[in-house]
Design a protein around this motif. Structure first.
Motif, mmCIF file in Angstrom:
data_model
loop_
_atom_site.group_PDB
_atom_site.id
_atom_site.type_symbol
_atom_site.label_atom_id
_atom_site.label_comp_id
_atom_site.label_asym_id
_atom_site.label_seq_id
_atom_site.Cartn_x
_atom_site.Cartn_y
_atom_site.Cartn_z
ATOM 1 N N MET A 172 0.848 -1.171 0.000
ATOM 2 C CA MET A 172 0.000 0.000 0.000
ATOM 3 C C MET A 172 0.893 1.233 0.000
ATOM 4 N N THR A 173 0.523 2.200 -0.803
ATOM 5 C CA THR A 173 1.263 3.451 -0.821
ATOM 6 C C THR A 173 0.291 4.613 -0.825
ATOM 7 N N GLN A 174 0.755 5.734 -0.378
ATOM 8 C CA GLN A 174 -0.066 6.939 -0.290
ATOM 9 C C GLN A 174 0.748 8.147 -0.726
ATOM 10 N N ALA A 175 0.091 9.224 -1.108
ATOM 11 C CA ALA A 175 0.671 10.551 -1.357
ATOM 12 C C ALA A 175 1.568 10.595 -2.575
ATOM 13 N N ALA A 176 2.633 11.419 -2.514
ATOM 14 C CA ALA A 176 3.462 11.683 -3.685
ATOM 15 C C ALA A 176 4.895 11.256 -3.439
ATOM 16 N N GLY A 177 5.617 10.989 -4.510
ATOM 17 C CA GLY A 177 7.012 10.564 -4.394
ATOM 18 C C GLY A 177 7.120 9.098 -4.722
ATOM 19 N N ASP A 178 8.322 8.566 -4.762
ATOM 20 C CA ASP A 178 8.540 7.171 -5.085
ATOM 21 C C ASP A 178 9.501 6.566 -4.085
ATOM 22 N N PRO A 179 9.001 5.805 -3.080
ATOM 23 C CA PRO A 179 9.876 5.289 -2.048
ATOM 24 C C PRO A 179 10.863 4.251 -2.565
ATOM 25 N N ALA A 180 10.623 3.740 -3.752
ATOM 26 C CA ALA A 180 11.550 2.758 -4.295
ATOM 27 C C ALA A 180 12.856 3.400 -4.726
ATOM 28 N N HIS A 181 12.873 4.719 -4.790
ATOM 29 C CA HIS A 181 14.064 5.426 -5.224
ATOM 30 C C HIS A 181 14.555 6.340 -4.112
ATOM 31 N N GLY A 238 3.544 14.732 2.035
ATOM 32 C CA GLY A 238 3.700 14.455 0.609
ATOM 33 C C GLY A 238 4.595 13.262 0.310
ATOM 34 N N LEU A 239 4.586 12.283 1.212
ATOM 35 C CA LEU A 239 5.435 11.100 1.050
ATOM 36 C C LEU A 239 4.614 9.857 0.776
ATOM 37 N N LEU A 240 5.239 8.899 0.126
ATOM 38 C CA LEU A 240 4.665 7.576 -0.050
ATOM 39 C C LEU A 240 5.090 6.693 1.106
ATOM 40 N N TRP A 241 4.355 5.617 1.308
ATOM 41 C CA TRP A 241 4.761 4.599 2.265
ATOM 42 C C TRP A 241 4.349 3.258 1.703
ATOM 43 N N GLN A 242 4.948 2.209 2.247
ATOM 44 C CA GLN A 242 4.665 0.867 1.775
ATOM 45 C C GLN A 242 4.372 -0.030 2.965
ATOM 46 N N GLU A 243 3.375 -0.886 2.809
ATOM 47 C CA GLU A 243 3.064 -1.870 3.843
ATOM 48 C C GLU A 243 3.668 -3.205 3.448
ATOM 49 N N VAL A 244 4.326 -3.860 4.398
ATOM 50 C CA VAL A 244 4.963 -5.148 4.163
ATOM 51 C C VAL A 244 4.380 -6.150 5.153
ATOM 52 N N ASP A 245 3.783 -7.225 4.646
ATOM 53 C CA ASP A 245 3.239 -8.286 5.488
ATOM 54 C C ASP A 245 4.384 -9.233 5.845
ATOM 55 N N ILE A 246 4.758 -9.277 7.125
ATOM 56 C CA ILE A 246 5.907 -10.094 7.522
ATOM 57 C C ILE A 246 5.615 -11.587 7.448
ATOM 58 N N ASP A 247 4.346 -11.968 7.377
ATOM 59 C CA ASP A 247 4.007 -13.380 7.270
ATOM 60 C C ASP A 247 4.551 -13.994 5.982
ATOM 61 N N ASP A 248 4.858 -13.158 5.009
ATOM 62 C CA ASP A 248 5.392 -13.617 3.726
ATOM 63 C C ASP A 248 6.910 -13.713 3.729
ATOM 64 N N ASP A 249 7.560 -13.411 4.849
ATOM 65 C CA ASP A 249 9.020 -13.368 4.915
ATOM 66 C C ASP A 249 9.505 -13.935 6.246
#
Length: 104
Positions: free
Chosen positions: A1-10, A50-61
């Protein structure tokens, strides 16, 4: 999940001030009763900045589950654990504001 502006991958992307854009991750897992509140806090704070964020499900790792299994939800900023269980919006805003200003 991501929100707002920007690219957290970079993480080498820069704000208009020339500072790197902080990468914000929320670690969650299925059945976590605190995760919904944490999602709301992270979305509100990052959205206001104005930032993006990412949700990571730890059950997959397996590695993330071993490391953070008892502390979920966890907020990481630039891969550094900054908060867990009940995410403090003032603390998160302060951390992200400093990162955007290029401060440690």
């Amino acid at each position: 999940m991501t929100q707002a502006a920007g690219d957290p991958a970079h993480s080498d992307d820069a704000t208009s001030s020339g500072s790197p854009v902080p990468v914000v991750e929320l670690l969650t897992r299925g059945g976590c009763h605190l995760c919904e509140d944490a999602r709301s806090v992270v979305a509100d704070v990052t959205g206001s900045l104005g930032l993006l964020w990412q949700e990571v499900d730890i059950d997959d790792d397996a590695e993330l589950t071993a490391r953070y299994g008892e502390e979920i939800p966890v907020v990481l900023v630039d891969s550094i654990q900054r908060d867990f269980w009940q995410i403090d919006p003032l603390r998160l805003r302060s951390i992200l504001s400093r990162a955007l200003a290029g401060e440690p």
